[in-house]
Design a protein around this motif. Sequence first.
Motif, PDB file in Angstrom:
ATOM      1  N   PRO A  80      -7.676   1.926   8.531  1.00 48.20           N
ATOM      2  CA  PRO A  80      -6.695   1.443   9.603  1.00 48.20           C
ATOM      3  C   PRO A  80      -5.325   0.723   9.253  1.00 48.20           C
ATOM      4  O   PRO A  80      -4.187   0.701   9.872  1.00 48.20           O
ATOM      5  CB  PRO A  80      -7.723   0.174  10.336  1.00 48.20           C
ATOM      6  N   ARG A  81      -5.217   0.001   8.128  1.00 50.78           N
ATOM      7  CA  ARG A  81      -4.388  -0.582   7.675  1.00 50.78           C
ATOM      8  C   ARG A  81      -3.939   0.043   6.231  1.00 50.78           C
ATOM      9  O   ARG A  81      -4.527   0.109   5.308  1.00 50.78           O
ATOM     10  CB  ARG A  81      -4.641  -2.201   7.427  1.00 50.78           C
ATOM     11  N   MET A  82      -2.645   0.791   6.132  1.00 46.85           N
ATOM     12  CA  MET A  82      -2.340   1.284   5.011  1.00 46.85           C
ATOM     13  C   MET A  82      -1.686   0.415   3.972  1.00 46.85           C
ATOM     14  O   MET A  82      -0.769  -0.092   4.317  1.00 46.85           O
ATOM     15  CB  MET A  82      -1.370   2.538   5.164  1.00 46.85           C
ATOM     16  N   ASP A  83      -2.627   0.053   2.962  1.00 46.16           N
ATOM     17  CA  ASP A  83      -2.201  -0.942   2.029  1.00 46.16           C
ATOM     18  C   ASP A  83      -1.621  -0.289   0.802  1.00 46.16           C
ATOM     19  O   ASP A  83      -2.363  -0.103  -0.388  1.00 46.16           O
ATOM     20  CB  ASP A  83      -3.300  -1.861   1.425  1.00 46.16           C
ATOM     21  N   VAL A  84      -0.466   0.302   0.822  1.00 45.27           N
ATOM     22  CA  VAL A  84       0.046   1.011  -0.315  1.00 45.27           C
ATOM     23  C   VAL A  84       1.504   0.575  -0.902  1.00 45.27           C
ATOM     24  O   VAL A  84       2.079  -0.221  -0.032  1.00 45.27           O
ATOM     25  CB  VAL A  84       0.496   2.593  -0.047  1.00 45.27           C
ATOM     26  N   LYS A  85       1.681   0.568  -2.014  1.00 37.12           N
ATOM     27  CA  LYS A  85       2.977   0.126  -2.620  1.00 37.12           C
ATOM     28  C   LYS A  85       3.741   1.109  -3.451  1.00 37.12           C
ATOM     29  O   LYS A  85       3.546   1.351  -4.501  1.00 37.12           O
ATOM     30  CB  LYS A  85       2.275  -0.998  -3.642  1.00 37.12           C
ATOM     31  N   PRO A  86       4.430   1.902  -2.461  1.00 37.64           N
ATOM     32  CA  PRO A  86       5.147   3.125  -3.002  1.00 37.64           C
ATOM     33  C   PRO A  86       6.213   2.476  -4.014  1.00 37.64           C
ATOM     34  O   PRO A  86       6.796   1.491  -3.838  1.00 37.64           O
ATOM     35  CB  PRO A  86       5.521   3.924  -1.939  1.00 37.64           C
ATOM     36  N   GLY A  87       6.489   3.434  -4.810  1.00 33.62           N
ATOM     37  CA  GLY A  87       7.716   3.000  -5.904  1.00 33.62           C
ATOM     38  C   GLY A  87       8.079   4.083  -6.674  1.00 33.62           C
ATOM     39  O   GLY A  87       7.598   5.192  -6.832  1.00 33.62           O
ATOM     40  N   ALA A 133       2.292   2.617  -6.483  1.00 39.26           N
ATOM     41  CA  ALA A 133       2.914   2.514  -7.652  1.00 39.26           C
ATOM     42  C   ALA A 133       2.416   0.904  -8.159  1.00 39.26           C
ATOM     43  O   ALA A 133       3.278   0.040  -8.562  1.00 39.26           O
ATOM     44  CB  ALA A 133       4.135   2.690  -7.804  1.00 39.26           C
ATOM     45  N   VAL A 134       1.333   0.417  -7.817  1.00 37.90           N
ATOM     46  CA  VAL A 134       0.900  -0.873  -8.053  1.00 37.90           C
ATOM     47  C   VAL A 134       0.848  -1.189  -9.496  1.00 37.90           C
ATOM     48  O   VAL A 134       1.335  -2.343 -10.198  1.00 37.90           O
ATOM     49  CB  VAL A 134      -0.492  -1.304  -7.438  1.00 37.90           C
ATOM     50  N   ASP A 135       0.426  -0.164 -10.157  1.00 38.55           N
ATOM     51  CA  ASP A 135       0.326  -0.414 -11.774  1.00 38.55           C
ATOM     52  C   ASP A 135       1.180   0.803 -12.427  1.00 38.55           C
ATOM     53  O   ASP A 135       0.535   1.919 -12.999  1.00 38.55           O
ATOM     54  CB  ASP A 135      -1.046  -0.220 -12.161  1.00 38.55           C
TER      55      ASP A 135
END
Length: 156
Positions: A80-87, A133-135
Amino acid sequence: MPILLAGLFTLIWLGITGSWTLPNLILGLLLSIVALMLVRFQLGTPQTVRRPVKILALVALFVVELIKSAWRVLVLVTKPRMDVKPGIIVYPLRVQSDFQIALLANLITLTPGTLTVDVTDDRSRLIIHALDAVDPDAVRADIEQGFERLILEAFG
């Protein structure tokens, strides 16, 4: 060997398109032959296959990574909530030939969630966009220990 590669590429084409009809088979075969001719023309001399087992290992790794990353992307986009960190990630290359760099860049791009954006002018780094791209160090390590290592072993 080119006939085997054309056959393999045709099977991959049929699998990707999901259509096992005669016209699609002919189209896949024609595209495979043209692609192989273009690669041979661009490289000047064909790449020698020194380690067919390593090439099969590279294909197997790609299939496994394709399935795993497709699953991760599916899970991400269905929440429901896209928790992504693109990078953007800068990846230092160990591969050196144009063929090796192109193969690595394409394997990265064909894997869901990652996209090769560019190669630096000095051909020493790839610029990669990652959906998550969290890590960045983990992404680099996965590429180095997976695709790049097997490319070097198969074609180095």
